[in-house]
Scaffold this active site. Sequence first.
Site, short mmCIF file in Angstrom:
data_model
loop_
_atom_site.label_atom_id
_atom_site.label_comp_id
_atom_site.label_asym_id
_atom_site.label_seq_id
_atom_site.Cartn_x
_atom_site.Cartn_y
_atom_site.Cartn_z
CG ASP A 122 18.81 0.48 17.00
OD1 ASP A 122 19.57 1.43 17.27
OD2 ASP A 122 19.12 -0.71 17.13
CG ASP A 187 25.45 3.98 19.03
OD1 ASP A 187 26.20 4.18 20.01
OD2 ASP A 187 25.69 3.12 18.18
#
Length: 421
Positions: A122, A187
């Site tokens: 992330d 993602d």
Amino acid sequence: MDKLKNIPILLLLLLLGVSHSNAQSKDQLKPKQEMLKLADQVLAQSVKQYKLMMQQLPPGQVPRTFENGKFATASPYSWISGFYPGSLLYLYEYSRDSALLKDAGVRLKDLEKIQYVTANHDLGFMMYCSFGNAYRLLDSARYKDILVQSAKSLVSRFYPKTGCIKSWNKIKSLDGKRMLNFPVIIDNMMNLELLFFASKVTGDPSYKNVAIKHTETTLKNHFRPDYSSYHVVDYDEETGAVKSKETMQGFADNSTWARGQAWAIYGFTMVYRETKVKKYLEAAQKMAAHFINHPNLPKDKVPYWDFNVNQPGFNPPWKYDPAKYPEVPRDASAAAIVSAALIELAGYTDPKTALKYLTTAETMLKSLSSAKYRAAAGKNGGFILMHSSGGVPGDIEVNVPVSYADYYYLEAMMRYRGMGS
Ligand code: GLY
């Protein structure tokens, strides 16, 4: 012969016609006054909302959601930690209000330690949405160094054998029955922008080479023939083989999770911007076509949280109770992400396609800006948008405000204002 005499006139008329329709489509591709007015109104009100949110935010935390009248926060280690400072920076860019810049600076300080995180993928979300915007606006060498270190941490998760970045460490499948050892989620495409940035500022191509390899592997394994996306692909770390394709946040393994498809469209558009490789543009367009032409996309173009909820042939691998959500929840965040992506994608295509992308983005932004999705001044804990769905399996943040919806909505509005300049 008589007929031939008319050819120059016909040609002239044809040319005039073509140039008239060219001028017409060029005009249609200009930002619309009504939308610019809306963007100004939204951005001005959002400044006030975020100043309100700022007052309730405890030190060392970022806003997570506002649910049942309660404001909830998260730590800098959460994947969402970059969105609040990023939103403050977009709002500062719009308003030049120094209070926004000041709080962004405080929250960036809290985030500095994230540059060394190697426990998940992330880093792009956390660091590029925050420090990336800060560097763009303030050009600070310190922010650049933090971003480069973040890119180093992110590439430490790249495995040449699988040809991709490992998104998460070992995790149980959604049915709880199997272990996923090398899960890669769609993602992850979003985190690659940080790597392109690092190559640009250092002159070292190794970061962008990782980004391109990850893109290639994703293009090969993450999409169905209709360019809808799987949420998760699990790889065999030793051989690089694909072990399974499934979901963790969608309705079913074979369904299209709306935000996943949004990440795909945005991610491939961004990779095209950075590489100019036609294949990625064509892929982004096919992913966008799947989303915007989907028969289950509601009229207001704010998608349900998954395109295939309750449809025959889509079997949830999780404990799904249809009675819990008599109305299928929407995901405003997916519409915000896609509207930002479509405004960019429109800049890379022929006028007719661009017009379709822009009108779709305008519809999405108008819907999101309406009272149905946008909170009244002073409400919603300071969040701008309502009705996003974080993780319906697991019942996490369903039909509530989330910071990433606000971030991409502000980005889309800023992109719209910047169109043509
Ligand atoms: N990247 C996590 C999510 O979209 O929920």
